[in-house]
Motif scaffolding. Structure first.
Motif, PDB file in Angstrom:
ATOM      1  N   TYR A 151       7.985   3.112   5.957  1.00 25.09           N
ATOM      2  CA  TYR A 151       9.236   3.793   5.612  1.00 25.09           C
ATOM      3  C   TYR A 151       9.802   3.293   4.285  1.00 25.09           C
ATOM      4  O   TYR A 151      10.211   4.092   3.432  1.00 25.09           O
ATOM      5  N   LEU A 152       9.837   1.980   4.113  1.00 23.72           N
ATOM      6  CA  LEU A 152      10.387   1.435   2.873  1.00 23.72           C
ATOM      7  C   LEU A 152       9.500   1.770   1.683  1.00 23.72           C
ATOM      8  O   LEU A 152       9.996   2.041   0.582  1.00 23.72           O
ATOM      9  N   GLY A 153       8.180   1.760   1.902  1.00 21.27           N
ATOM     10  CA  GLY A 153       7.269   2.089   0.814  1.00 21.27           C
ATOM     11  C   GLY A 153       7.390   3.531   0.365  1.00 21.27           C
ATOM     12  O   GLY A 153       7.486   3.830  -0.839  1.00 21.27           O
ATOM     13  N   ILE A 154       7.423   4.443   1.317  1.00 17.18           N
ATOM     14  CA  ILE A 154       7.528   5.866   0.978  1.00 17.18           C
ATOM     15  C   ILE A 154       8.893   6.192   0.395  1.00 17.18           C
ATOM     16  O   ILE A 154       9.046   7.090  -0.437  1.00 17.18           O
ATOM     17  N   THR A 155       9.927   5.442   0.824  1.00 20.10           N
ATOM     18  CA  THR A 155      11.275   5.676   0.309  1.00 20.10           C
ATOM     19  C   THR A 155      11.489   5.023  -1.049  1.00 20.10           C
ATOM     20  O   THR A 155      12.042   5.629  -1.977  1.00 20.10           O
ATOM     21  N   GLY A 156      11.056   3.770  -1.174  1.00 15.74           N
ATOM     22  CA  GLY A 156      11.276   3.040  -2.419  1.00 15.74           C
ATOM     23  C   GLY A 156      10.253   3.348  -3.500  1.00 15.74           C
ATOM     24  O   GLY A 156      10.541   3.202  -4.691  1.00 15.74           O
ATOM     25  N   GLY A 157       9.058   3.772  -3.087  1.00 19.86           N
ATOM     26  CA  GLY A 157       8.008   4.067  -4.056  1.00 19.86           C
ATOM     27  C   GLY A 157       8.409   5.102  -5.098  1.00 19.86           C
ATOM     28  O   GLY A 157       8.182   4.897  -6.305  1.00 19.86           O
ATOM     29  N   PRO A 158       9.000   6.231  -4.689  1.00 21.18           N
ATOM     30  CA  PRO A 158       9.423   7.208  -5.700  1.00 21.18           C
ATOM     31  C   PRO A 158      10.454   6.660  -6.680  1.00 21.18           C
ATOM     32  O   PRO A 158      10.424   7.003  -7.869  1.00 21.18           O
ATOM     33  N   LEU A 159      11.356   5.806  -6.191  1.00 22.53           N
ATOM     34  CA  LEU A 159      12.332   5.198  -7.110  1.00 22.53           C
ATOM     35  C   LEU A 159      11.617   4.323  -8.131  1.00 22.53           C
ATOM     36  O   LEU A 159      11.925   4.358  -9.333  1.00 22.53           O
ATOM     37  N   LEU A 160      10.663   3.526  -7.642  1.00 25.13           N
ATOM     38  CA  LEU A 160       9.878   2.690  -8.552  1.00 25.13           C
ATOM     39  C   LEU A 160       9.051   3.554  -9.500  1.00 25.13           C
ATOM     40  O   LEU A 160       8.924   3.237 -10.692  1.00 25.13           O
ATOM     41  N   TYR A 181       0.834  -1.210   0.000  1.00 25.24           N
ATOM     42  CA  TYR A 181       0.000   0.000   0.000  1.00 25.24           C
ATOM     43  C   TYR A 181       0.865   1.255   0.000  1.00 25.24           C
ATOM     44  O   TYR A 181       0.661   2.174  -0.810  1.00 25.24           O
ATOM     45  N   PHE A 182       1.844   1.317   0.886  1.00 21.83           N
ATOM     46  CA  PHE A 182       2.639   2.543   1.011  1.00 21.83           C
ATOM     47  C   PHE A 182       3.655   2.687  -0.124  1.00 21.83           C
ATOM     48  O   PHE A 182       4.093   3.809  -0.414  1.00 21.83           O
ATOM     49  N   THR A 183       4.000   1.591  -0.791  1.00 22.21           N
ATOM     50  CA  THR A 183       4.806   1.727  -2.006  1.00 22.21           C
ATOM     51  C   THR A 183       3.973   2.366  -3.108  1.00 22.21           C
ATOM     52  O   THR A 183       4.473   3.205  -3.875  1.00 22.21           O
ATOM     53  N   ALA A 184       2.693   1.989  -3.193  1.00 22.53           N
ATOM     54  CA  ALA A 184       1.795   2.650  -4.145  1.00 22.53           C
ATOM     55  C   ALA A 184       1.707   4.147  -3.846  1.00 22.53           C
ATOM     56  O   ALA A 184       1.755   4.986  -4.757  1.00 22.53           O
ATOM     57  N   VAL A 185       1.590   4.476  -2.567  1.00 18.35           N
ATOM     58  CA  VAL A 185       1.564   5.892  -2.174  1.00 18.35           C
ATOM     59  C   VAL A 185       2.882   6.559  -2.557  1.00 18.35           C
ATOM     60  O   VAL A 185       2.907   7.702  -3.035  1.00 18.35           O
TER      61      VAL A 185
END
Length: 406
Positions: free
Chosen positions: A157-166, A34-38
């Motif tokens: 934390y990982l989602g919000i950090t890695g999501g923009p890279l993805l 969910y937070f990676t999507a965000v």
């Protein structure tokens, strides 16, 4: 009201129940998806609004922040629904609303429609976030709640950090449509995982009186949490700008350092929050946050900024698990949704209002001045939390009642 779902006192027998159950792992995976999507939307949204939509930076800011309006307003209602209807329906609805919003954004080119979709996203965020924390407390062994909070927060934390890279990769490969659909797939993954978890709410809680929209017992420790979020928000908003003022070539290094320290320390010291009374740990964490900000303000060098970021990150490592443990110590099983909603309001106020106020300070006194004010907020929060800790001790409350003011 208090409950036993909170950290144990130092010296208590260790809780032998498993923490890494299928439900716990499933919730962590759902959070990460969910937070990676965000996180994808964090990168894609401003570029999309200023690109295909044709709006300026002000429009990008409006679209970005619109979700916080509905999220803030609806958190209390989400808390009550989590306690009366259950955790899984809200988790599922939140993830599905996120997916719908991502797909819809790919097909609109009007700022007004983008803002409307973001308001809908706020509904989903309120439902998913509030129900997720309540479910975590349901799942975690009572005396390992701090450890559970430390591990679970890694998904965010990982989602919000890695999501923009993805998101950058998806835009490069498939354009904005690819990014929005990729984010939607992640949200659907979160929904699918939620279905495997099942309902975590205690069946006996279904017969309890409806929980309050604002959980009164959670308000006092939430004020300490709010102080930590305001201070953190000031750092997140101005660290890159301060790095640019210091002529750092890679202005993102302070933020990357902060994120890396939090992630590593949440893993390495996951069991620490269960070994200390949460309000005492929260006080110490706020002092560390203040110290980090003072180092940044007093030492206007690259080394000072990096060192300050590390010290601040150490404080943030322990502040969130400590304060949420204190908050949930005030709530019976039938009130965990309300307690989660009350505490999470601090996130909206701190991350939304904090940078606005500190931005005014930065405009008048410079970014170091804003860091000093943020440090002062953290110290006031530390004083308040220390008073709560002392009051609880004088009242003879057990460790599983820390944070209770009712």
């Amino acid at each position: 009201m208090t409950t036993s779902a909170a950290p144990s006192s130092t010296g208590s027998p260790p809780d032998r129940r498993r923490l890494l159950t299928p439900a716990f792992v499933g919730l962590a995976v759902a959070d990460l998806a969910y937070f990676t999507a965000v996180g994808v939307s964090v990168l894609a949204l401003p570029l999309y609004v200023t690109g295909p939509v044709g709006a300026g930076t002000a429009g990008a800011g409006l679209a970005f922040g619109a979700f916080a309006i509905t999220a803030l307003i609806l958190r209390p209602a989400a808390g009550r629904l989590a306690d009366t209807v259950g955790r899984r329906p809200l988790l599922l609805c939140g993830a599905l609303l996120c997916a719908v919003g991502m797909v819809a954004t790919a097909h609109v080119e009007s700022l007004a429609l983008v803002v409307a979709i973001r308001l809908l996203a706020g509904v989903g965020e309120a439902a998913f976030f509030v129900a997720g924390f309540a479910a975590l407390v349901d799942i975690a062994p009572p005396t390992r709640l701090g450890e559970a909070l430390s591990y679970n927060s890694l998904g965010l934390y990982l989602g919000i950090t890695g999501g923009p890279l993805l998101g950058g990769l998806l835009i490069a490969v498939g354009g904005f449509t690819g990014a929005w659909y990729g984010a939607a797939v992640l949200a659907l993954v979160a929904a699918a995982v939620v279905l495997t978890i099942g309902e975590t709410r205690d069946p006996a809680a279904a017969d309890a009186e409806p929980s309050p929209l604002i959980h009164r017992g959670a308000v006092a420790p939430t004020l300490g949490l709010l102080a930590s979020i305001i201070a953190m928000g000031g750092f997140l908003a101005f660290a890159a700008l301060h790095a640019a003022d210091l002529r750092m070539v890679a202005t993102g290094v302070p933020l990357a350092t902060y994120g890396a320290v939090v992630v590593v320390c949440r893993i390495a010291f996951a069991r620490v929050p269960d070994r200390f009374p949460p309000l005492a740990l929260g006080t110490a964490a706020l002092c560390l946050i203040a110290a980090g900000l003072v180092v940044m303000a007093a030492t206007p060098t690259t080394a000072g900024l990096i060192l300050g970021a590390v010290v601040l990150a150490l404080g943030i490592t322990f502040s969130t698990p400590a304060f949420f443990a204190a908050v949930f110590a005030t709530a019976a099983p039938s009130e965990r949704g309300a307690a989660s909603a009350t505490a999470s309001i601090a996130l909206d106020l701190g991350l939304g209002g904090g940078p606005i106020v500190l931005g005014l300070v930065a405009g008048a006194a410079g970014i170091p001045g804003a860091f000093v004010v943020a440090a002062a907020v953290a110290l006031v929060g530390a004083g308040w939390t220390a008073i709560l800790h002392r009051r609880a001790g004088l009242a003879g409350l057990r460790a599983d009642q820390y944070g209770s003011t009712s």
